[in-house]
Design a protein around this motif. Structure first.
Motif, mmCIF file in Angstrom:
data_model
loop_
_atom_site.group_PDB
_atom_site.id
_atom_site.type_symbol
_atom_site.label_atom_id
_atom_site.label_comp_id
_atom_site.label_asym_id
_atom_site.label_seq_id
_atom_site.Cartn_x
_atom_site.Cartn_y
_atom_site.Cartn_z
ATOM 1 N N PRO A 17 0.828 -1.216 0.000
ATOM 2 C CA PRO A 17 0.000 0.000 0.000
ATOM 3 C C PRO A 17 0.858 1.260 0.000
ATOM 4 C CG PRO A 17 0.003 -1.009 2.169
ATOM 5 C CD PRO A 17 0.714 -1.963 1.274
ATOM 6 N N PRO A 18 0.283 2.395 -0.376
ATOM 7 C CA PRO A 18 1.050 3.639 -0.427
ATOM 8 C C PRO A 18 1.280 4.248 0.953
ATOM 9 C CG PRO A 18 -1.228 4.063 -1.013
ATOM 10 C CD PRO A 18 -1.103 2.574 -0.852
ATOM 11 N N ASN A 19 2.285 5.118 1.004
ATOM 12 C CA ASN A 19 2.563 5.970 2.163
ATOM 13 C C ASN A 19 3.003 5.219 3.418
ATOM 14 O OD1 ASN A 19 1.886 8.448 0.777
ATOM 15 N ND2 ASN A 19 -0.272 7.825 0.968
ATOM 16 N N LEU A 20 3.560 4.020 3.248
ATOM 17 C CA LEU A 20 4.256 3.377 4.365
ATOM 18 C C LEU A 20 5.644 3.986 4.461
ATOM 19 C CD1 LEU A 20 3.374 -0.389 3.763
ATOM 20 C CD2 LEU A 20 2.259 1.195 5.355
ATOM 21 N N ILE A 21 6.025 4.404 5.629
ATOM 22 C CA ILE A 21 7.335 5.046 5.792
ATOM 23 C C ILE A 21 8.436 4.032 5.530
ATOM 24 C CG2 ILE A 21 8.886 6.182 7.418
ATOM 25 C CD1 ILE A 21 6.428 7.298 8.818
ATOM 26 N N VAL A 22 9.409 4.441 4.699
ATOM 27 C CA VAL A 22 10.542 3.581 4.355
ATOM 28 C C VAL A 22 11.797 4.022 5.098
ATOM 29 C CG1 VAL A 22 12.017 2.727 2.504
ATOM 30 C CG2 VAL A 22 9.563 3.058 2.106
ATOM 31 N N GLY A 23 12.126 5.305 4.972
ATOM 32 C CA GLY A 23 13.346 5.797 5.612
ATOM 33 C C GLY A 23 13.496 7.287 5.432
ATOM 34 N N ILE A 24 14.668 7.768 5.761
ATOM 35 C CA ILE A 24 14.953 9.200 5.684
ATOM 36 C C ILE A 24 16.230 9.415 4.884
ATOM 37 C CG2 ILE A 24 16.277 9.217 7.840
ATOM 38 C CD1 ILE A 24 14.999 11.962 8.418
ATOM 39 N N VAL A 25 16.277 10.500 4.111
ATOM 40 C CA VAL A 25 17.424 10.790 3.256
ATOM 41 C C VAL A 25 18.583 11.291 4.112
ATOM 42 C CG1 VAL A 25 18.299 12.216 1.363
ATOM 43 C CG2 VAL A 25 15.964 11.285 1.265
ATOM 44 N N ASN A 26 19.720 10.623 3.987
ATOM 45 C CA ASN A 26 20.929 11.055 4.684
ATOM 46 C C ASN A 26 21.813 11.932 3.806
ATOM 47 O OD1 ASN A 26 20.494 9.961 7.177
ATOM 48 N ND2 ASN A 26 21.679 8.104 6.821
ATOM 49 N N ASP A 27 21.872 11.612 2.509
ATOM 50 C CA ASP A 27 22.765 12.360 1.618
ATOM 51 C C ASP A 27 22.258 12.206 0.187
ATOM 52 O OD1 ASP A 27 24.989 13.891 0.881
ATOM 53 O OD2 ASP A 27 26.135 12.076 0.393
ATOM 54 N N VAL A 28 22.308 13.284 -0.582
ATOM 55 C CA VAL A 28 21.866 13.269 -1.979
ATOM 56 C C VAL A 28 23.088 13.279 -2.882
ATOM 57 C CG1 VAL A 28 20.556 14.468 -3.763
ATOM 58 C CG2 VAL A 28 19.738 14.480 -1.397
ATOM 59 N N GLU A 29 23.098 12.378 -3.864
ATOM 60 C CA GLU A 29 24.193 12.285 -4.827
ATOM 61 C C GLU A 29 23.636 12.637 -6.204
ATOM 62 O OE1 GLU A 29 25.276 8.221 -4.429
ATOM 63 O OE2 GLU A 29 26.215 8.470 -2.457
ATOM 64 N N ALA A 30 24.033 13.792 -6.718
ATOM 65 C CA ALA A 30 23.481 14.246 -7.997
ATOM 66 C C ALA A 30 24.560 14.930 -8.816
ATOM 67 C CB ALA A 30 22.322 15.209 -7.754
ATOM 68 N N LYS A 31 24.570 14.637 -10.127
ATOM 69 C CA LYS A 31 25.451 15.305 -11.081
ATOM 70 C C LYS A 31 24.584 15.920 -12.177
ATOM 71 C CE LYS A 31 29.344 12.138 -10.406
ATOM 72 N NZ LYS A 31 30.278 11.185 -11.070
ATOM 73 N N PRO A 32 24.843 17.171 -12.537
ATOM 74 C CA PRO A 32 23.992 17.842 -13.544
ATOM 75 C C PRO A 32 23.930 17.096 -14.874
ATOM 76 C CG PRO A 32 25.420 19.424 -12.427
ATOM 77 C CD PRO A 32 25.883 18.065 -12.013
ATOM 78 N N THR A 33 24.975 16.332 -15.177
ATOM 79 C CA THR A 33 25.016 15.647 -16.472
ATOM 80 C C THR A 33 24.265 14.324 -16.471
ATOM 81 O OG1 THR A 33 27.118 14.628 -15.835
ATOM 82 C CG2 THR A 33 27.222 16.699 -17.077
#
Length: 265
Positions: free
Chosen positions: A222-238
């Motif tokens: 089902p939707p909206n079951l809590i999974v976890g929390i973001v510790n760090d975002v890894e993103a590259k513009p390319t």
């Protein structure tokens, strides 16, 4: 010649002692005998006193040991009772939390207890005491008492089932950022209790401390079951997608009581 009678010999002896006493001879003899026997009497008295003290000490030591053993037994029994009480309190708390989760969400669930664990640096699977006889199916969501996602049903028997936890490297859960109206990415297990939120479009806002929940696109999750929390975002513009390191909020290595969400509820 007739033998003297014993009473006559005794009478003569008493008479001799009386005469010696009157003559002053008995006193020195008595003092000599006393001087000879007094050290022996003192030694005997000291030995007797020492033996008495040792016997009292043995009795007191034995009593102290007995009391210590009784106290130790009482402490053991108290500790066992305390552990049992805490376990019952924890179980009651979990059951109350599960009841609240069911009431608030309206989901139908089956409570289960973890009876075995198989957790390594790559895999994370636990066995619960519910199976097909209880309506359990492969792919169903398994949550903690607060409704936090712990994993999904991997395989089933009649009375038991295996649960693949979120950190298992085979685990995949369609997820989104809490508050978003559609699928954002996939939470993938990375082993050692960790997970990543992957395949997140660059256009999707994603920040540290965002809460990640299930997207509801899987048939038995089902939707909206809590999974976890973001510790760090890894993103590259390319790159077309960005990833995030996720901290699962379920205590994956300490699960005891869980709830299996039944499909169609």
């Amino acid at each position: 010649m007739p033998k003297p009678r014993p009473w006559f010999i005794g009478l003569l002896g008493l008479s001799a002692l009386l005469l010696l006493g009157l003559a002053g001879f008995i006193g020195p003899v008595r003092e000599t005998v006393r001087a000879v026997l007094l050290p022996a009497a003192r030694l005997t008295s000291n030995v007797g006193a020492s033996i008495g003290r040792m016997m009292r000490l043995d009795r007191e030591t034995g009593e102290a040991n007995r009391r210590a053993e009784e106290l130790e037994a009482r402490l053991r029994n108290t500790a066992v009772d305390y552990v049992r009480l805490r376990a019952l309190e924890e179980e009651n708390r979990s059951l109350r939390a599960q009841a609240n989760f069911i009431t608030e969400t309206g989901y139908q669930t089956v409570g289960a207890r973890v009876i075995a664990r198989a957790i390594t640096h790559q895999t994370a699977v636990v066995t619960v005491d519910r199976g097909s006889k209880d309506g359990v199916e492969i792919g169903q969501a398994v949550v903690t008492e607060e409704g936090i996602l712990a994993g999904k049903i991997l395989s089933i028997g009649e009375r038991t089932a295996s649960v693949m936890l979120l950190s298992d490297i085979r685990s995949r859960v369609a997820s989104k950022v809490s508050g978003a109206d559609r699928l954002s990415g996939v939470v993938e297990g990375r082993g050692n209790g960790a997970a990543h939120f992957t395949l997140v479009p660059q256009s999707q806002p994603l920040e540290r401390d965002n809460v990640i929940v299930t997207a509801g696109t899987e048939e038995r999750v089902p939707p909206n079951l809590i999974v976890g929390i973001v510790n760090d975002v890894e993103a590259k513009p390319t790159d077309p997608f960005k990833n995030a390191v996720i901290e699962p909020l379920a205590p994956l290595e300490r699960l005891e009581l869980v709830a299996i969400v039944i499909p169609g509820s």
